[in-house]
Enzyme design. Structure first.
Site, PDB file in Angstrom:
ATOM      1  N   HIS A 113      44.391 -20.800 -23.314  1.00 58.48           N
ATOM      2  CA  HIS A 113      45.250 -19.661 -24.335  1.00 58.48           C
ATOM      3  C   HIS A 113      46.456 -18.983 -22.853  1.00 58.48           C
ATOM      4  CE1 HIS A 113      42.915 -20.170 -27.150  1.00 58.48           C
ATOM      5  NE2 HIS A 113      42.049 -19.322 -26.660  1.00 58.48           N
ATOM      6  N   GLU A 150      42.162 -12.163 -26.542  1.00 66.17           N
ATOM      7  CA  GLU A 150      41.535 -13.379 -25.876  1.00 66.17           C
ATOM      8  C   GLU A 150      42.070 -13.917 -23.766  1.00 66.17           C
ATOM      9  OE1 GLU A 150      39.282 -17.761 -26.050  1.00 66.17           O
ATOM     10  OE2 GLU A 150      40.330 -16.936 -27.825  1.00 66.17           O
ATOM     11  N   HIS A 205      36.888 -19.684 -22.337  1.00 62.62           N
ATOM     12  CA  HIS A 205      37.482 -18.881 -23.340  1.00 62.62           C
ATOM     13  C   HIS A 205      36.488 -17.816 -23.218  1.00 62.62           C
ATOM     14  CE1 HIS A 205      40.187 -21.530 -24.608  1.00 62.62           C
ATOM     15  NE2 HIS A 205      39.578 -22.177 -23.963  1.00 62.62           N
ATOM     16  N   GLU A 287      32.368 -19.818 -24.209  1.00 60.88           N
ATOM     17  CA  GLU A 287      32.725 -18.973 -24.648  1.00 60.88           C
ATOM     18  C   GLU A 287      32.030 -18.281 -24.321  1.00 60.88           C
ATOM     19  OE1 GLU A 287      34.879 -18.964 -27.032  1.00 60.88           O
ATOM     20  OE2 GLU A 287      35.278 -21.116 -27.574  1.00 60.88           O
TER      21      GLU A 287
END
Length: 323
Positions: A113, A150, A205, A287
């Protein structure tokens, strides 16, 4: 991430380079470490996922706009100013290679992101070709209930990871470092790794699943051969990279593998992520935890834990590259 997908991967990225290594042992090691972690820390083990608590990260996280003001350029501070990001590297600009066991190796770090994505909804919602279908350019990512985004987390861990890898002599490139208004799109993220001829690419992430869903998982590419996507040359190496990172992440952080994805292995194979589908070099997503769970969020917002996370990822990359 558009690149020339008709060009075959270079020899060092072909599965035969790693075909002789047994993978079962790595998974057993992760499971054993997870069991020790759970018995030692009282973490969740095998808890049933919350309703609707499917994996959301790595391009599928719910779009959660951050509360409060956006971080300054290059900044990725957690609440209370615990983050210690390094200076921006510039989009895809390489670091200065040094001496050490990883000298001559190229690692691309892909911070998931972008802090500015939430201000550019139209641009990040544009559909791009990922081979199997068309998907949004990017998303805003998720956030903790207290508003730690995030995007801030991924930049902080990425800066720490870069420092550790450079100390071992690796040349490190970023896909973005909060040095552009939004993005890059998922197809461009893959292209950056491909054009760098990276020995390994890791996309950082944190998940946005339901409360009660805890732990980390490493996503590796499924076999995809459709349109612009052809992962045949990277499935094996990427799987090994995922296993190495999962094993080292358990040791470094004390966190258990996900209790809602991967059946306790800490691994998840997916064929619906553009960043993996379009890669021609070994690549995984990690993650690191679930931002929507209070216990995981307490870890993710801790600067000490983020340093451990970076250490685990760095050790996993080094183990993969050095064999």
């Amino acid at each position: 991430m558009p690149y020339d997908l008709n060009q075959p991967p270079s020899p060092q990225h072909r599965p035969s380079r790693h075909a002789s290594r047994a993978r079962g042992g790595a998974l057993v090691a992760v499971a054993a470490l997870a069991a020790a972690t759970l018995s030692g820390c009282g973490g969740p083990g095998g808890a049933a996922p919350a309703p609707g608590g499917s994996a959301q990260g790595a391009g599928g996280t719910p779009s959660v706009a951050p509360s409060g003001s956006a971080p300054a350029a290059g900044g990725s501070r957690a609440p209370g100013g615990t983050g210690t990001p390094g200076p921006p590297s510039g989009d895809a600009k390489p670091s200065t290679p040094g001496r050490g066991p990883l000298a001559g190796r190229v690692v691309v770090i892909d911070p998931g992101h972008n802090p500015g994505n939430f201000r550019h909804a139209r641009e990040i919602n544009r559909l791009v070709d990922i081979g199997t279908n068309r998907k949004e350019c990017d998303t805003t990512g998720t956030a903790t209930n207290d508003g730690y985004t995030e995007a801030a987390f991924t930049l902080d861990v990425s800066h720490r990871l870069r420092t550790l890898l450079e100390k071992q002599g690796a040349t490190v490139r970023f896909t973005q470092d909060d040095d552009r208004p939004f993005g890059p799109c998922v197809d461009e993220r893959a292209r950056i790794g491909n054009e760098a001829a990276a020995d390994a690419v890791v996309s950082i992430h944190a998940d946005g699943s339901g409360s009660g869903n805890r732990g980390f998982h490493v996503i590796h590419p499924a076999l995809v051969e459709r349109g612009a996507a052809d992962t045949r040359g990277i499935v094996g190496p990427s799987r090994e990279l995922a296993e190495r990172i999962a094993g080292k992440f358990v040791r470094a952080t004390g966190s258990a593998p996900s209790n809602y994805v991967g059946g306790g292995t800490g691994l998840d194979e997916r064929g619906d992520l553009g960043g993996l589908n379009l890669s021609t070099v070994p690549k995984v997503f990690i993650e690191c935890g679930n931002m929507r769970d209070a216990k995981d969020a307490a870890l993710l917002t801790s600067s000490q834990w983020r340093q451990k996370a970076a250490q685990g990822i760095a050790e996993g990359i080094g183990s993969y590259l050095l064999g």
